[in-house]
Design a protein around this motif. Structure first.
Motif, PDB file in Angstrom:
ATOM      1  N   SER A   1       5.832  -3.775-103.502  1.00 24.41           N
ATOM      2  CA  SER A   1       7.013  -3.619-102.665  1.00 24.41           C
ATOM      3  C   SER A   1       8.289  -3.670-103.506  1.00 24.41           C
ATOM      4  O   SER A   1       9.215  -2.896-103.262  1.00 24.41           O
TER       5      SER A   1
ATOM      6  N   ILE B   1      -2.697  -7.570 -92.087  1.00 19.25           N
ATOM      7  CA  ILE B   1      -1.627  -6.587 -91.895  1.00 19.25           C
ATOM      8  C   ILE B   1      -0.315  -7.285 -91.571  1.00 19.25           C
ATOM      9  O   ILE B   1       0.749  -6.903 -92.064  1.00 19.25           O
TER      10      ILE B   1
ATOM     11  N   SER C   1       4.830  -2.554 -99.120  1.00 14.64           N
ATOM     12  CA  SER C   1       3.874  -3.652 -99.161  1.00 14.64           C
ATOM     13  C   SER C   1       2.592  -3.302 -98.424  1.00 14.64           C
ATOM     14  O   SER C   1       1.493  -3.616 -98.884  1.00 14.64           O
ATOM     15  N   LEU C   2       2.731  -2.644 -97.290  1.00 13.90           N
ATOM     16  CA  LEU C   2       1.552  -2.256 -96.510  1.00 13.90           C
ATOM     17  C   LEU C   2       0.708  -1.230 -97.264  1.00 13.90           C
ATOM     18  O   LEU C   2      -0.519  -1.356 -97.324  1.00 13.90           O
TER      19      LEU C   2
ATOM     20  N   VAL D   1      -3.002  -2.344 -98.644  1.00  8.23           N
ATOM     21  CA  VAL D   1      -4.192  -1.680 -98.116  1.00  8.23           C
ATOM     22  C   VAL D   1      -4.987  -1.030 -99.250  1.00  8.23           C
ATOM     23  O   VAL D   1      -6.227  -1.098 -99.283  1.00  8.23           O
TER      24      VAL D   1
ATOM     25  N   LEU E   1       1.036  -8.690 -94.824  1.00  6.67           N
ATOM     26  CA  LEU E   1       1.542  -7.621 -95.684  1.00  6.67           C
ATOM     27  C   LEU E   1       2.926  -7.165 -95.223  1.00  6.67           C
ATOM     28  O   LEU E   1       3.850  -7.008 -96.039  1.00  6.67           O
ATOM     29  N   ILE E   2       3.090  -6.977 -93.929  1.00  8.43           N
ATOM     30  CA  ILE E   2       4.384  -6.557 -93.396  1.00  8.43           C
ATOM     31  C   ILE E   2       5.426  -7.650 -93.582  1.00  8.43           C
ATOM     32  O   ILE E   2       6.569  -7.377 -93.956  1.00  8.43           O
TER      33      ILE E   2
END
Length: 94
Positions: A68, A9, A45-46, A50, A12-13
């Protein structure tokens, strides 16, 4: 195969924020601004990352970066804001 944990996570962020910042640098004084691009880049992106992890696709971080970029493209193209220069010149009498 990636698993959904804190480190994933975080990445991703981070990737989304980097893509958002680079998008803002490319779009000079157009679009939704620096903070908007960084936040929406991280969100896009998150979400994409996911989804890729849940579906079991290979390379979710790459898909997250591409997702993103696509997400920011859509948000910047369809953002509705008035141009202050055009509004000011339209209100001046001739």
């Amino acid at each position: 195969m990636e698993e959904l944990n804190g480190a994933t996570i975080y990445w991703l962020i981070s990737i989304g924020m980097l893509v958002g910042y680079l998008t803002d640098l490319l779009m000079i004084k157009r679009g939704i601004g620096t903070i908007g691009n960084v936040v929406w880049g991280a969100v896009g992106s998150l979400i994409i990352g996911v989804i890729c992890i849940i579906l079991g696709l290979f390379g979710p971080l790459v898909y997250a970066a591409l997702g993103s970029i696509a997400f920011l493209f859509l948000i910047n193209v369809f953002s509705f804001h008035s141009d202050s220069v055009a509004d000011a010149s339209a209100s001046e009498p001739y």
